[in-house]
Motif scaffolding. Structure first.
Motif, PDB file in Angstrom:
ATOM      1  N   HIS A  27      -6.256  -0.053  18.598  1.00 21.25           N
ATOM      2  CA  HIS A  27      -5.227   0.495  17.712  1.00 21.25           C
ATOM      3  C   HIS A  27      -5.701   1.773  17.010  1.00 21.25           C
ATOM      4  O   HIS A  27      -4.968   2.753  16.931  1.00 21.25           O
ATOM      5  CB  HIS A  27      -4.820  -0.582  16.688  1.00 21.25           C
ATOM      6  N   HIS A  81      -0.334   5.847  10.616  1.00 21.06           N
ATOM      7  CA  HIS A  81      -1.490   4.988  10.892  1.00 21.06           C
ATOM      8  C   HIS A  81      -2.580   5.132   9.837  1.00 21.06           C
ATOM      9  O   HIS A  81      -3.174   4.133   9.427  1.00 21.06           O
ATOM     10  CB  HIS A  81      -2.030   5.242  12.302  1.00 21.06           C
ATOM     11  N   TRP A 130       8.166   0.093  11.839  1.00 20.75           N
ATOM     12  CA  TRP A 130       7.363  -0.073  10.631  1.00 20.75           C
ATOM     13  C   TRP A 130       8.179  -0.746   9.539  1.00 20.75           C
ATOM     14  O   TRP A 130       9.399  -0.570   9.472  1.00 20.75           O
ATOM     15  CB  TRP A 130       6.927   1.307  10.108  1.00 20.75           C
ATOM     16  N   ASP A 164       2.640  -1.921  10.357  1.00 25.66           N
ATOM     17  CA  ASP A 164       2.993  -1.513  11.716  1.00 25.66           C
ATOM     18  C   ASP A 164       3.491  -2.751  12.468  1.00 25.66           C
ATOM     19  O   ASP A 164       2.775  -3.749  12.551  1.00 25.66           O
ATOM     20  CB  ASP A 164       1.711  -0.964  12.382  1.00 25.66           C
ATOM     21  N   HIS A 168       1.514  -3.253  19.794  1.00 25.46           N
ATOM     22  CA  HIS A 168       0.081  -2.938  19.915  1.00 25.46           C
ATOM     23  C   HIS A 168      -0.682  -3.303  18.634  1.00 25.46           C
ATOM     24  O   HIS A 168      -1.896  -3.410  18.651  1.00 25.46           O
ATOM     25  CB  HIS A 168      -0.149  -1.476  20.317  1.00 25.46           C
TER      26      HIS A 168
HETATM   27 MN   MN3 Z   1       0.334   1.429  15.667  1.00 24.14          MN
END
Ligand code: MN3
Length: 200
Positions: A27, A81, A130, A164, A168
């Motif tokens: 990630h 992120h 998100w 998130d 993933h």
């Molecule tokens: Mn992500």
């Protein structure tokens, strides 16, 4: 001046078992890194010249305003992120204090009610995206956004925390159990101190 992948604010195994070192290796090491690399590549093109000298936040907002989707996606995901890593902490969870605690109670009624509403928004975001806690002129609110979309592009809205919910982010540790990942975040990882600093 190219953007660099920001380091994590803790060791890669610090959030285990909720988020594993294996997840961080992909990630942070692959996904986040790819957003930064693609952004840097876009900024080096002729179309990217207008972003020269801008911060990540400024690029995200300008690209959104101009409908420059590719640059927006990679700039927003780079910012989202970095904000995510700080939204979690070893020995997180717990409860907010001070002014933020008052604002949570005022907006949602209680911390438990906030958790329920945040979990519903995060679980209900169809596909990738998100969940956010944001501060607006009229108090705290919860947002769910799709793909790279970010509250940074809304005027008068300040992001306090994010989670998130792209697969993933949780598939290696929680498989398809997105609600379990969300609960782990709310009960064990959420970084109220970071939120309080953003709120101040
Ligand atoms: Mn992500």
């Amino acid at each position: 001046m190219a953007f660099a992948l920001p380091g994590l604010p803790y060791e890669t195994d610090a959030l285990e078992p909720h988020v594993s070192a294996d997840t961080f290796s992909y990630h942070h090491g692959k996904h986040h890194n790819a957003y930064i690399s693609k952004l840097n590549a876009a900024l080096e093109t002729e179309a990217g010249e207008k972003y020269a000298g801008m911060s990540l936040v400024e690029i995200t907002r300008r690209a959104a305003a101009d409908g420059d989707q590719d640059t927006f996606n990679n700039a927003a995901q780079s910012w989202n992120h970095e904000f995510l890593w700080h939204s979690m902490a070893p020995n997180g969870g717990g409860e907010p204090s001070g002014r933020l605690a008052e604002a949570v109670n005022s907006a949602f009624g209680s911390l438990d009610a906030f958790k329920e509403q945040f979990a519903a928004a995060a679980a209900g975001q169809f596909g990738s995206g998100w969940a956010w806690l944001v501060a607006t002129d009229s108090g705290l609110e919860i947002r769910a956004t799709g793909n790279a979309e970010t509250p940074l592009t809304e005027s008068g809205v300040k992001p306090l925390l994010t989670l998130d919910v792209w697969e993933h982010a949780y598939y290696l540790d929680h498989q398809n159990n997105r609600p379990g990942y969300i609960s782990a975040f709310l009960d064990h990882l959420i970084n109220w101190e970071f939120a309080a600093n953003n709120f101040a």
